[in-house]
Scaffold this motif. Structure first.
Motif, PDB file in Angstrom:
ATOM      1  N   TYR A  27       0.817  -1.209   0.000  1.00  0.00           N
ATOM      2  CA  TYR A  27       0.000   0.000   0.000  1.00  0.00           C
ATOM      3  C   TYR A  27       0.853   1.261   0.000  1.00  0.00           C
ATOM      4  CZ  TYR A  27      -3.577   3.433   0.936  1.00  0.00           C
ATOM      5  OH  TYR A  27      -4.402   4.524   0.841  1.00  0.00           O
ATOM      6  N   ALA A  28       1.990   1.218   0.661  1.00  0.00           N
ATOM      7  CA  ALA A  28       2.857   2.398   0.692  1.00  0.00           C
ATOM      8  C   ALA A  28       3.297   2.780  -0.717  1.00  0.00           C
ATOM      9  CB  ALA A  28       4.077   2.142   1.569  1.00  0.00           C
ATOM     10  N   PRO A  82      -1.023  -3.380  11.738  1.00  0.00           N
ATOM     11  CA  PRO A  82       0.297  -3.008  12.250  1.00  0.00           C
ATOM     12  C   PRO A  82       1.381  -2.989  11.175  1.00  0.00           C
ATOM     13  CG  PRO A  82      -0.328  -5.189  13.035  1.00  0.00           C
ATOM     14  CD  PRO A  82      -1.545  -4.590  12.409  1.00  0.00           C
ATOM     15  N   GLU A  83       1.236  -3.831  10.142  1.00  0.00           N
ATOM     16  CA  GLU A  83       2.236  -3.842   9.077  1.00  0.00           C
ATOM     17  C   GLU A  83       2.319  -2.483   8.373  1.00  0.00           C
ATOM     18  OE1 GLU A  83       0.803  -8.136   9.474  1.00  0.00           O
ATOM     19  OE2 GLU A  83      -0.061  -6.119   9.588  1.00  0.00           O
ATOM     20  N   LEU A  84       1.162  -1.828   8.204  1.00  0.00           N
ATOM     21  CA  LEU A  84       1.163  -0.504   7.584  1.00  0.00           C
ATOM     22  C   LEU A  84       1.821   0.525   8.490  1.00  0.00           C
ATOM     23  CD1 LEU A  84      -2.402  -0.330   5.963  1.00  0.00           C
ATOM     24  CD2 LEU A  84      -0.243  -1.078   4.938  1.00  0.00           C
ATOM     25  N   LEU A  85       1.572   0.418   9.781  1.00  0.00           N
ATOM     26  CA  LEU A  85       2.186   1.347  10.732  1.00  0.00           C
ATOM     27  C   LEU A  85       3.706   1.190  10.736  1.00  0.00           C
ATOM     28  CD1 LEU A  85      -0.291   0.948  13.731  1.00  0.00           C
ATOM     29  CD2 LEU A  85      -0.266   2.761  12.005  1.00  0.00           C
ATOM     30  N   ASP A  86       4.184  -0.033  10.630  1.00  0.00           N
ATOM     31  CA  ASP A  86       5.630  -0.257  10.601  1.00  0.00           C
ATOM     32  C   ASP A  86       6.274   0.445   9.407  1.00  0.00           C
ATOM     33  OD1 ASP A  86       5.458  -1.813  12.864  1.00  0.00           O
ATOM     34  OD2 ASP A  86       5.440  -3.726  11.780  1.00  0.00           O
ATOM     35  N   VAL A  87       5.624   0.343   8.250  1.00  0.00           N
ATOM     36  CA  VAL A  87       6.141   1.029   7.065  1.00  0.00           C
ATOM     37  C   VAL A  87       6.058   2.535   7.249  1.00  0.00           C
ATOM     38  CG1 VAL A  87       5.838   1.384   4.590  1.00  0.00           C
ATOM     39  CG2 VAL A  87       5.553  -0.893   5.555  1.00  0.00           C
TER      40      VAL A  87
END
Length: 279
Positions: A27-28, A82-87
């Motif tokens: 998504y990023a 959480p994976e999106l927050l990590d990125v």
């Protein structure tokens, strides 16, 4: 009590599926490649300034939260995945932006009443399944006189029509869920917010996307990068005829919106709405 427990368990299962879906793909990359201007546009519309306490709900990788932090605001970016927050943390670090990243459900935010000067979401809260619950929460955590700002895809625009094309091929939605693009209808959002938000201003605009020279290039990109599209194709992976049908529908949709007709620029419509928390 049993019904409540079952309802809670069902809700947890739905949210787990949402987390998994949005962790698919990249998504990023999509946000950076296709819609990097949307977050800053929302931040400007909300009038975010240095010292403001800002909450970005369903923030993803920080498309709006990072510009708000760079404007000097005290920002919390929350998301279910959480994976999106990590990125997002990594992207913020590269840009020199300092902000807090929190895992949170848009329908049950872990923040106090009136905690923020600005509460916003950029093509994020629209994907929470229960619209009324989400609207209640985003208003609740905004202080009286504070700003609520929302930027969402319209049903009539390209992304809204893409979701409509994918819907017959997706798993059935959970009970009570409403289609995400309804958040792109001004009257729907006004009804959700009710008299809790005043001085509402709303307008439709478009973002230009010039990455795809052919409709097939758009299709390949979204099948590789965009979580909801990946999830739909996984749902029909064992039925090649349906895969071919959806391929054809999405290619035709891209063609209808100007992709591959001698120009590569597509226009994706969104609704930008801001208002003041009453009380």
């Amino acid at each position: 009590m049993t019904d409540a427990i079952e309802s809670t368990a069902a809700d947890r299962a739905v949210k787990a599926k949402h987390r998994k879906m949005w962790a698919l793909g990249d998504y990023a990359a999509l946000a950076g490649d296709l819609i990097p201007t949307l977050g800053p546009a929302l931040v400007r519309a909300c009038g975010v300034k240095a010292g403001d306490r800002v909450l970005d709900i369903a923030a993803g990788t920080g498309n709006a939260a990072i510009p708000a932090a760079l404007a000097g605001a005290d920002v919390v970016a929350c998301d279910l995945t959480p994976e999106l927050l990590d990125v997002g943390r990594q992207l913020a670090g590269k840009q020199g932006a300092e902000l807090e990243w929190r895992e949170a459900d848009a329908e049950a935010l872990p923040f106090g009443d009136g905690e923020f000067d600005t509460v916003m979401s950029c093509v994020g809260v629209m994907f929470a399944p229960h619209h009324a619950a989400t609207a209640h929460e985003l208003v609740r955590v905004c202080r009286p006189g504070g700003t609520v700002g929302l930027l969402n895809w319209t049903p009539e625009g390209f992304i809204g029509r893409m979701f409509a094309a994918m819907r017959p091929y997706a798993p059935p939605p959970p009970p009570g869920a409403q289609p995400p693009p309804l958040w792109g209808k001004e009257q729907h959002v006004r009804t959700l917010l009710g008299d809790r938000v005043t001085e509402v201003e709303a307008h439709r605009a478009t973002v230009e996307v010039d990455r795809f020279e052919r409709p097939e290039a758009f299709l390949d990109y979204f099948k590789a990068v965009y979580g909801p599209t990946i999830a739909v194709y996984r749902n029909i992976a064992d039925t090649p005829d349906r895969v071919a049908e959806l391929d054809s529908a999405l290619v035709e949709l891209a063609r209808q919106h100007g992709c591959g007709t001698g120009r590569s620029t597509m226009e994706w419509e969104y609704l930008l709405l801001t208002g003041r928390r009453s009380g």
